[in-house]
Motif scaffolding. Structure first.
Motif, PDB file in Angstrom:
ATOM      1  N   VAL A  87       3.806  -4.410   0.804  1.00 11.45           N
ATOM      2  CA  VAL A  87       2.781  -3.497   1.301  1.00 11.45           C
ATOM      3  C   VAL A  87       2.144  -4.194   2.499  1.00 11.45           C
ATOM      4  N   ASP A  88       2.761  -3.999   3.679  1.00 16.25           N
ATOM      5  CA  ASP A  88       2.287  -4.720   4.866  1.00 16.25           C
ATOM      6  C   ASP A  88       1.970  -3.811   6.043  1.00 16.25           C
ATOM      7  N   ALA A  89       2.109  -2.498   5.865  1.00 12.71           N
ATOM      8  CA  ALA A  89       1.783  -1.544   6.921  1.00 12.71           C
ATOM      9  C   ALA A  89       0.463  -0.867   6.560  1.00 12.71           C
ATOM     10  N   PRO A  90      -0.528  -0.935   7.454  1.00  9.08           N
ATOM     11  CA  PRO A  90      -1.802  -0.296   7.147  1.00  9.08           C
ATOM     12  C   PRO A  90      -1.651   1.220   6.983  1.00  9.08           C
ATOM     13  N   PHE A  91      -2.475   1.756   6.101  1.00  6.74           N
ATOM     14  CA  PHE A  91      -2.621   3.202   5.915  1.00  6.74           C
ATOM     15  C   PHE A  91      -1.351   3.882   5.401  1.00  6.74           C
ATOM     16  N   ARG A  92      -0.587   3.167   4.592  1.00  3.75           N
ATOM     17  CA  ARG A  92       0.571   3.753   3.906  1.00  3.75           C
ATOM     18  C   ARG A  92       0.362   3.599   2.407  1.00  3.75           C
ATOM     19  N   PRO A  93      -0.068   4.652   1.744  1.00  2.85           N
ATOM     20  CA  PRO A  93      -0.367   4.559   0.309  1.00  2.85           C
ATOM     21  C   PRO A  93       0.859   4.153  -0.515  1.00  2.85           C
ATOM     22  N   PHE A  94       0.617   3.305  -1.503  1.00  2.36           N
ATOM     23  CA  PHE A  94       1.656   2.863  -2.432  1.00  2.36           C
ATOM     24  C   PHE A  94       1.207   3.210  -3.851  1.00  2.36           C
ATOM     25  N   PRO A  95       1.878   4.190  -4.508  1.00  4.41           N
ATOM     26  CA  PRO A  95       1.520   4.562  -5.875  1.00  4.41           C
ATOM     27  C   PRO A  95       2.243   3.688  -6.903  1.00  4.41           C
ATOM     28  N   PHE A  96       1.555   3.391  -8.003  1.00  4.57           N
ATOM     29  CA  PHE A  96       2.183   2.660  -9.100  1.00  4.57           C
ATOM     30  C   PHE A  96       1.368   2.899 -10.363  1.00  4.57           C
ATOM     31  N   SER A  97       1.938   2.541 -11.489  1.00  6.20           N
ATOM     32  CA  SER A  97       1.300   2.772 -12.776  1.00  6.20           C
ATOM     33  C   SER A  97       0.385   1.610 -13.139  1.00  6.20           C
ATOM     34  N   GLY A  98      -0.801   1.948 -13.619  1.00  6.31           N
ATOM     35  CA  GLY A  98      -1.710   0.922 -14.106  1.00  6.31           C
ATOM     36  C   GLY A  98      -1.219   0.271 -15.386  1.00  6.31           C
ATOM     37  N   ASP A  99      -0.211   0.884 -16.033  1.00  7.27           N
ATOM     38  CA  ASP A  99       0.397   0.308 -17.233  1.00  7.27           C
ATOM     39  C   ASP A  99       1.289  -0.889 -16.883  1.00  7.27           C
ATOM     40  N   ALA A 100       1.787  -0.918 -15.650  1.00  9.36           N
ATOM     41  CA  ALA A 100       2.777  -1.918 -15.251  1.00  9.36           C
ATOM     42  C   ALA A 100       2.155  -3.304 -15.093  1.00  9.36           C
ATOM     43  N   ALA A 101       2.927  -4.312 -15.459  1.00  5.79           N
ATOM     44  CA  ALA A 101       2.531  -5.694 -15.170  1.00  5.79           C
ATOM     45  C   ALA A 101       2.674  -5.882 -13.666  1.00  5.79           C
ATOM     46  N   THR A 102       1.566  -6.180 -12.984  1.00  5.08           N
ATOM     47  CA  THR A 102       1.556  -6.225 -11.524  1.00  5.08           C
ATOM     48  C   THR A 102       0.964  -7.541 -11.049  1.00  5.08           C
ATOM     49  N   ASP A 103       1.673  -8.167 -10.119  1.00  2.00           N
ATOM     50  CA  ASP A 103       1.221  -9.432  -9.544  1.00  2.00           C
ATOM     51  C   ASP A 103       1.195  -9.294  -8.027  1.00  2.00           C
ATOM     52  N   CYS A 104       0.264  -9.979  -7.397  1.00  2.00           N
ATOM     53  CA  CYS A 104       0.080  -9.883  -5.946  1.00  2.00           C
ATOM     54  C   CYS A 104       0.295 -11.241  -5.291  1.00  2.00           C
ATOM     55  N   ARG A 105       1.080 -11.227  -4.202  1.00  7.24           N
ATOM     56  CA  ARG A 105       1.262 -12.413  -3.365  1.00  7.24           C
ATOM     57  C   ARG A 105       0.852 -12.029  -1.945  1.00  7.24           C
ATOM     58  N   LEU A 106      -0.113 -12.751  -1.384  1.00  8.85           N
ATOM     59  CA  LEU A 106      -0.563 -12.454  -0.027  1.00  8.85           C
ATOM     60  C   LEU A 106       0.486 -12.879   0.988  1.00  8.85           C
ATOM     61  N   LEU A 107       0.596 -12.117   2.076  1.00  6.80           N
ATOM     62  CA  LEU A 107       1.615 -12.379   3.095  1.00  6.80           C
ATOM     63  C   LEU A 107       1.094 -13.186   4.273  1.00  6.80           C
ATOM     64  N   GLY A 108      -0.110 -13.696   4.200  1.00  8.93           N
ATOM     65  CA  GLY A 108      -0.592 -14.501   5.322  1.00  8.93           C
ATOM     66  C   GLY A 108      -2.089 -14.635   5.403  1.00  8.93           C
ATOM     67  N   GLY A 109      -2.798 -14.228   4.392  1.00  8.33           N
ATOM     68  CA  GLY A 109      -4.242 -14.372   4.407  1.00  8.33           C
ATOM     69  C   GLY A 109      -4.942 -13.239   3.713  1.00  8.33           C
ATOM     70  N   PRO A 110      -6.264 -13.291   3.702  1.00 12.01           N
ATOM     71  CA  PRO A 110      -7.056 -12.279   3.014  1.00 12.01           C
ATOM     72  C   PRO A 110      -6.813 -10.878   3.565  1.00 12.01           C
ATOM     73  N   LEU A 111      -7.120  -9.884   2.747  1.00 12.20           N
ATOM     74  CA  LEU A 111      -6.929  -8.487   3.154  1.00 12.20           C
ATOM     75  C   LEU A 111      -7.971  -7.613   2.481  1.00 12.20           C
ATOM     76  N   VAL A 112      -8.049  -6.380   2.953  1.00 11.10           N
ATOM     77  CA  VAL A 112      -8.883  -5.352   2.335  1.00 11.10           C
ATOM     78  C   VAL A 112      -7.948  -4.203   1.958  1.00 11.10           C
ATOM     79  N   ASP A 113      -8.089  -3.711   0.719  1.00  7.46           N
ATOM     80  CA  ASP A 113      -7.298  -2.550   0.322  1.00  7.46           C
ATOM     81  C   ASP A 113      -8.188  -1.467  -0.270  1.00  7.46           C
ATOM     82  N   PHE A 114      -7.659  -0.242  -0.213  1.00  9.81           N
ATOM     83  CA  PHE A 114      -8.326   0.959  -0.693  1.00  9.81           C
ATOM     84  C   PHE A 114      -7.607   1.384  -1.959  1.00  9.81           C
ATOM     85  N   ASN A 115      -8.362   1.585  -3.038  1.00  9.14           N
ATOM     86  CA  ASN A 115      -7.778   1.853  -4.347  1.00  9.14           C
ATOM     87  C   ASN A 115      -8.238   3.184  -4.901  1.00  9.14           C
TER      88      ASN A 115
END
Length: 193
Positions: A87-115
């Motif tokens: 998820v590296d392009a701004p303003f492109r929504p990514f849907p997923f299930s809250g049931d899923a085991a989800t892990d985040c790895r940053l691609l180069g520093g802090p970010l802000v996301d809309f949930n």
């Protein structure tokens, strides 16, 4: 042409408190949710902006559908139930299930996301990212939330939303929205039961 009816509730970014994540990897600011005063275990829908400062697991939200949108920063790689999604392009929504085991790895520093989170069986949400002036219809029984994600947005020619400001509309009517950047237009519908 504007045929607005009813009040518009302005939700200014400067008035939102920050809440630290359980894992310490960032903070979240709730923009709006329903029912008012609900917590993370009993909301029908919830919208927030998050400052993500480090990698780590996402909290599980069983029975919840999620949409995450990169707003600022270099992006992240989300591993959702073992499958990586960049998820590296701004303003492109990514849907997923809250049931899923989800892990985040940053691609180069802090970010802000809309949930956007909706509890299955209680609400659905349609997300449109507006970049051009458009009419906005609030239908009976729906709630519309505008969140200015970049630039500014004019509502009915008289109200200006600065970055991360929001407007909540619950009364049926037609409004004009004129973004100078990108504004999230979220239409939430409650479900019976």
């Amino acid at each position: 042409m504007t045929n607005s009816t009813g009040p518009v509730q302005l939700l200014r970014a400067a008035e939102r408190p920050a809440t630290a994540w359980r894992n310490g990897g960032g903070v979240t600011r709730e923009v709006a949710g329903y029912p008012a005063g609900s917590g993370l275990d009993d909301f029908a829908w919830r919208v927030s902006l998050a400052d993500v400062g480090s990698a780590g697991p996402f909290s599980a939200f069983p029975g919840v559908d999620r949409v995450i949108t990169l707003v600022e920063g270099p992006g992240m790689a989300l591993t959702v139930d073992g499958a990586e999604h960049v998820v590296d392009a701004p303003f492109r929504p990514f849907p997923f299930s809250g049931d899923a085991a989800t892990d985040c790895r940053l691609l180069g520093g802090p970010l802000v996301d809309f949930n956007v989170m909706t509890r299955r069986g209680r609400a659905t949400a349609d997300l449109v990212l507006a970049t051009e002036p458009r009419p906005l219809v609030v239908a009976a029984g729906t709630t519309v939330l505008l969140v200015c994600l970049s630039g500014t947005a004019a509502l009915d020619g008289s109200t200006t939303l600065a970055r991360y400001d929001a407007a909540l509309l619950t009364t049926p009517g037609t409004h004009d929205v004129a973004p100078s950047g990108t504004t999230a237009v979220l239409t939430v519908r409650p479900l019976a039961g």
